[in-house]
Design an enzyme around this catalytic site. Structure first.
Site, PDB file in Angstrom:
ATOM      1  N   THR A  56       2.917   2.313  -2.428  1.00  0.00           N
ATOM      2  CA  THR A  56       3.189   2.870  -3.763  1.00  0.00           C
ATOM      3  C   THR A  56       2.083   2.462  -4.743  1.00  0.00           C
ATOM      4  O   THR A  56       1.283   1.560  -4.463  1.00  0.00           O
ATOM      5  CB  THR A  56       4.523   2.312  -4.327  1.00  0.00           C
ATOM      6  OG1 THR A  56       4.464   0.876  -4.284  1.00  0.00           O
ATOM      7  CG2 THR A  56       5.718   2.803  -3.528  1.00  0.00           C
ATOM      8  N   TYR A 113      -4.595 -10.561 -18.338  1.00  0.00           N
ATOM      9  CA  TYR A 113      -3.960 -11.742 -18.942  1.00  0.00           C
ATOM     10  C   TYR A 113      -3.966 -12.961 -18.015  1.00  0.00           C
ATOM     11  O   TYR A 113      -3.406 -13.996 -18.363  1.00  0.00           O
ATOM     12  CB  TYR A 113      -2.564 -11.420 -19.490  1.00  0.00           C
ATOM     13  CG  TYR A 113      -1.533 -10.912 -18.517  1.00  0.00           C
ATOM     14  CD1 TYR A 113      -1.020 -11.721 -17.506  1.00  0.00           C
ATOM     15  CD2 TYR A 113      -1.033  -9.622 -18.627  1.00  0.00           C
ATOM     16  CE1 TYR A 113      -0.053 -11.265 -16.632  1.00  0.00           C
ATOM     17  CE2 TYR A 113      -0.064  -9.153 -17.754  1.00  0.00           C
ATOM     18  CZ  TYR A 113       0.427  -9.981 -16.753  1.00  0.00           C
ATOM     19  OH  TYR A 113       1.375  -9.532 -15.880  1.00  0.00           O
ATOM     20  N   ARG A 141       9.381  -1.746 -14.910  1.00  0.00           N
ATOM     21  CA  ARG A 141       9.695  -3.145 -15.200  1.00  0.00           C
ATOM     22  C   ARG A 141       9.077  -3.655 -16.487  1.00  0.00           C
ATOM     23  O   ARG A 141       9.532  -4.662 -17.026  1.00  0.00           O
ATOM     24  CB  ARG A 141       9.201  -4.017 -14.040  1.00  0.00           C
ATOM     25  CG  ARG A 141       9.953  -3.766 -12.760  1.00  0.00           C
ATOM     26  CD  ARG A 141       9.377  -4.536 -11.604  1.00  0.00           C
ATOM     27  NE  ARG A 141      10.163  -4.287 -10.417  1.00  0.00           N
ATOM     28  CZ  ARG A 141       9.948  -3.271  -9.579  1.00  0.00           C
ATOM     29  NH1 ARG A 141       8.967  -2.441  -9.807  1.00  0.00           N
ATOM     30  NH2 ARG A 141      10.714  -3.108  -8.527  1.00  0.00           N
ATOM     31  N   PRO A 173      -7.087  -5.277 -13.930  1.00  0.00           N
ATOM     32  CA  PRO A 173      -6.768  -4.011 -14.595  1.00  0.00           C
ATOM     33  C   PRO A 173      -5.992  -4.243 -15.891  1.00  0.00           C
ATOM     34  O   PRO A 173      -5.259  -5.212 -16.011  1.00  0.00           O
ATOM     35  CB  PRO A 173      -5.853  -3.283 -13.587  1.00  0.00           C
ATOM     36  CG  PRO A 173      -5.737  -4.179 -12.390  1.00  0.00           C
ATOM     37  CD  PRO A 173      -6.191  -5.536 -12.800  1.00  0.00           C
ATOM     38  N   GLY A 174      -6.161  -3.335 -16.802  1.00  0.00           N
ATOM     39  CA  GLY A 174      -5.245  -3.216 -17.940  1.00  0.00           C
ATOM     40  C   GLY A 174      -4.067  -2.388 -17.469  1.00  0.00           C
ATOM     41  O   GLY A 174      -3.798  -2.292 -16.269  1.00  0.00           O
ATOM     42  N   GLY A 202       0.787  -1.243   0.000  1.00  0.00           N
ATOM     43  CA  GLY A 202       0.000   0.000   0.000  1.00  0.00           C
ATOM     44  C   GLY A 202       0.812   1.283   0.000  1.00  0.00           C
ATOM     45  O   GLY A 202       0.235   2.366   0.017  1.00  0.00           O
TER      46      GLY A 202
HETATM   47  C1  HXC Z   1      15.055 -12.010 -15.239  1.00  0.00           C
HETATM   48  C2  HXC Z   1      15.173 -11.308 -13.045  1.00  0.00           C
HETATM   49  C3  HXC Z   1      14.812  -9.975 -13.440  1.00  0.00           C
HETATM   50  C4  HXC Z   1      14.576  -9.743 -14.836  1.00  0.00           C
HETATM   51  C5  HXC Z   1      15.082 -10.012 -11.288  1.00  0.00           C
HETATM   52  N1  HXC Z   1      15.309 -11.259 -11.711  1.00  0.00           N
HETATM   53  N2  HXC Z   1      14.755  -9.218 -12.318  1.00  0.00           N
HETATM   54  N3  HXC Z   1      15.297 -12.297 -13.935  1.00  0.00           N
HETATM   55  N4  HXC Z   1      14.697 -10.777 -15.678  1.00  0.00           N
HETATM   56  N5  HXC Z   1      14.222  -8.550 -15.292  1.00  0.00           N
HETATM   57  C6  HXC Z   1      15.703 -12.385 -10.889  1.00  0.00           C
HETATM   58  C7  HXC Z   1      17.009 -12.117 -10.144  1.00  0.00           C
HETATM   59  O1  HXC Z   1      18.121 -12.328 -10.957  1.00  0.00           O
HETATM   60  C8  HXC Z   1      16.922 -13.135  -9.014  1.00  0.00           C
HETATM   61  O2  HXC Z   1      17.224 -14.429  -9.443  1.00  0.00           O
HETATM   62  C9  HXC Z   1      15.410 -13.154  -8.707  1.00  0.00           C
HETATM   63  O3  HXC Z   1      14.739 -12.601  -9.857  1.00  0.00           O
HETATM   64  C10 HXC Z   1      15.053 -12.325  -7.506  1.00  0.00           C
HETATM   65  O4  HXC Z   1      15.523 -11.007  -7.703  1.00  0.00           O
HETATM   66  P1  HXC Z   1      15.919 -10.074  -6.491  1.00  0.00           P
HETATM   67  O5  HXC Z   1      16.110  -8.701  -7.026  1.00  0.00           O
HETATM   68  O6  HXC Z   1      16.978 -10.689  -5.695  1.00  0.00           O
HETATM   69  O7  HXC Z   1      14.629 -10.211  -5.597  1.00  0.00           O
HETATM   70  P2  HXC Z   1      13.619  -9.202  -5.057  1.00  0.00           P
HETATM   71  O8  HXC Z   1      14.248  -8.033  -4.410  1.00  0.00           O
HETATM   72  O9  HXC Z   1      12.703  -9.982  -4.261  1.00  0.00           O
HETATM   73  O10 HXC Z   1      12.880  -8.634  -6.390  1.00  0.00           O
HETATM   74  C11 HXC Z   1      11.725  -9.179  -6.858  1.00  0.00           C
HETATM   75  C12 HXC Z   1      11.424  -8.669  -8.261  1.00  0.00           C
HETATM   76  C13 HXC Z   1      11.375  -7.125  -8.289  1.00  0.00           C
HETATM   77  C14 HXC Z   1      10.116  -9.238  -8.711  1.00  0.00           C
HETATM   78  C15 HXC Z   1      12.524  -9.130  -9.186  1.00  0.00           C
HETATM   79  O11 HXC Z   1      11.081  -6.661  -9.598  1.00  0.00           O
HETATM   80  C16 HXC Z   1      10.380  -6.565  -7.335  1.00  0.00           C
HETATM   81  O12 HXC Z   1      10.658  -6.412  -6.146  1.00  0.00           O
HETATM   82  N6  HXC Z   1       9.168  -6.219  -7.781  1.00  0.00           N
HETATM   83  C17 HXC Z   1       8.103  -5.692  -6.893  1.00  0.00           C
HETATM   84  C18 HXC Z   1       7.340  -4.605  -7.545  1.00  0.00           C
HETATM   85  C19 HXC Z   1       6.810  -4.970  -8.893  1.00  0.00           C
HETATM   86  O13 HXC Z   1       7.288  -5.886  -9.550  1.00  0.00           O
HETATM   87  N7  HXC Z   1       5.843  -4.243  -9.371  1.00  0.00           N
HETATM   88  C20 HXC Z   1       5.290  -4.469 -10.670  1.00  0.00           C
HETATM   89  C21 HXC Z   1       4.060  -5.214 -10.524  1.00  0.00           C
HETATM   90  S1  HXC Z   1       3.085  -4.741 -11.843  1.00  0.00           S
HETATM   91  P3  HXC Z   1      18.705 -15.090  -9.230  1.00  0.00           P
HETATM   92  O14 HXC Z   1      18.562 -16.459  -9.811  1.00  0.00           O
HETATM   93  O15 HXC Z   1      19.651 -14.218 -10.015  1.00  0.00           O
HETATM   94  O16 HXC Z   1      18.979 -15.086  -7.760  1.00  0.00           O
HETATM   95  C22 HXC Z   1       2.141  -5.996 -12.349  1.00  0.00           C
HETATM   96  C23 HXC Z   1       1.126  -5.511 -13.358  1.00  0.00           C
HETATM   97  C24 HXC Z   1       0.754  -6.495 -14.383  1.00  0.00           C
HETATM   98  O17 HXC Z   1       2.243  -7.085 -11.951  1.00  0.00           O
HETATM   99  C25 HXC Z   1      -0.008  -5.832 -15.535  1.00  0.00           C
HETATM  100  C26 HXC Z   1       0.783  -4.829 -16.313  1.00  0.00           C
HETATM  101  C27 HXC Z   1       0.197  -4.326 -17.609  1.00  0.00           C
END
Ligand code: HXC
Length: 284
Positions: free
Chosen positions: A22, A151, A203, A192-193, A20
């Site tokens: 961000t 999706y 990302r 959501p879209g 909550g």
């Molecule tokens: C491939 C990746 C990667 C990438 C991380 N990893 N980014 N692999 N491509 N782009 C791998 C890392 O190498 C690591 O594996 C593992 O994922 C964990 O990464 P860490 O950074 O150590 O972990 P963590 O801090 O927990 O990060 C989790 C995360 C990060 C998912 C990677 O992006 C995050 O914290 N996201 C939270 C917020 C978020 O994603 N918001 C967007 C949601 S939007 P190894 O093997 O190297 O250890 C959404 C909307 C959908 O879902 C609809 C949109 C239109």
């Protein structure tokens, strides 16, 4: 943004919003508080939590921020205990915390898969089960709203762990709507879209050109605004939607449907050009 809700629509509720601090979670937390709810938000990083809590309090609302990683079952249990110690029984849950990245599926490591699925699917289950256990034990009603994605139904290339876990969230929503409905517990979801929040855009949207292409896929030719989603979420958590249970509300400006319709490519051409083409095809 205009909303015609009564200002006390969510008064008497204690609403937990995961993730909550961000993005969409923050927009929902701000709105729920403005509609009278006490809101407890969680997340991994303390700074966004503190900022959102302070913004809610400045606007006259009630909010708490508690650090918690929803991937961790014990942390979720401790979080809920702390939330209830501070603001009383939780009455509503929003499963919003999500993780995602764009990646060719053959390149995703086990850790990468875990990071996404554990946040989205396990996290939503842990929070939902813990709230449900409390509501069943107490004999009180409750409602859960989960943020899915369009999706989850169709699948999508390059976001396979996200698609798999969001599909699981939809299955949980529908399953528990049947299992817990008799006990006064409702579960719904929003699909959501694209919404241009920092977490998602950093990302999932590589550059401006792709952003423009994403916009053009949407019949209403714009992205959603977090405040619009907050309005729908308020309705789904309130008694205004008391008869809605097990529903997944698509909220995407028509994007998912437009992607599927065989002749929808014509909508990308100027209307006069389409009319001329179709006129030519008419038999004399
Ligand atoms: C491939 C990746 C990667 C990438 C991380 N990893 N980014 N692999 N491509 N782009 C791998 C890392 O190498 C690591 O594996 C593992 O994922 C964990 O990464 P860490 O950074 O150590 O972990 P963590 O801090 O927990 O990060 C989790 C995360 C990060 C998912 C990677 O992006 C995050 O914290 N996201 C939270 C917020 C978020 O994603 N918001 C967007 C949601 S939007 P190894 O093997 O190297 O250890 C959404 C909307 C959908 O879902 C609809 C949109 C239109």
């Amino acid at each position: 943004m205009a909303t015609d809700f009564a200002p006390d629509l969510l008064a008497d509720h204690h609403i937990v919003v995961t993730g909550g601090g961000t993005g969409l979670g923050r927009a929902m937390a701000l709105r729920f508080a403005a509609l009278g709810a006490a809101v407890t938000i969680n997340g991994r990083r303390p700074e966004p939590l503190a900022e959102t809590v302070s913004d809610i309090e400045e606007a006259g609302g009630i909010a708490e921020g508690i650090q918690c990683n929803v991937r961790d079952h014990e942390a979720v249990q401790a979080f809920l205990e702390e939330a209830e110690d501070r603001r009383g029984p939780v009455t509503r849950l929003v499963n919003n915390a999500a993780a995602n990245f764009l990646a060719p599926t053959e390149d995703i490591s086990p850790n990468g898969f875990d990071a996404i699925v554990k946040t989205n699917l396990y996290g939503s289950f842990y929070c939902t089960q813990a709230c449900g256990q409390r509501w069943l034990e107490r004999g009180t009603e409750g409602a859960v709203l989960s943020i899915a994605t369009t999706y989850a139904e169709t699948g999508s290339a390059y976001v396979v762990p996200s698609a798999m876990s969001k599909a699981g969230i939809v299955a949980m929503t529908r399953s528990l709507a049947a299992e817990w409905g008799r006990e006064g517990i409702r579960l719904n979801a929003i699909a959501p879209g694209p919404f241009p929040t920092e977490g998602a855009w950093d990302r999932l949207v590589p550059d401006d050109e792709l952003e423009q292409k994403m916009r053009e896929r949407i019949p209403v030719r714009r992205f959603g605004e977090p405040e619009e989603l907050a309005t729908l979420a308020s309705f789904l958590l309130s008694d205004l939607s008391a008869f809605m249970n097990g529903e997944v509300v698509t909220f995407d400006g028509g994007e998912a449907l437009a992607a599927g319709g065989q002749f929808n490519t014509f909508t990308r051409m100027p209307r006069e050009q389409v009319k001329a083409l179709m006129q030519q095809m008419r038999p004399d």
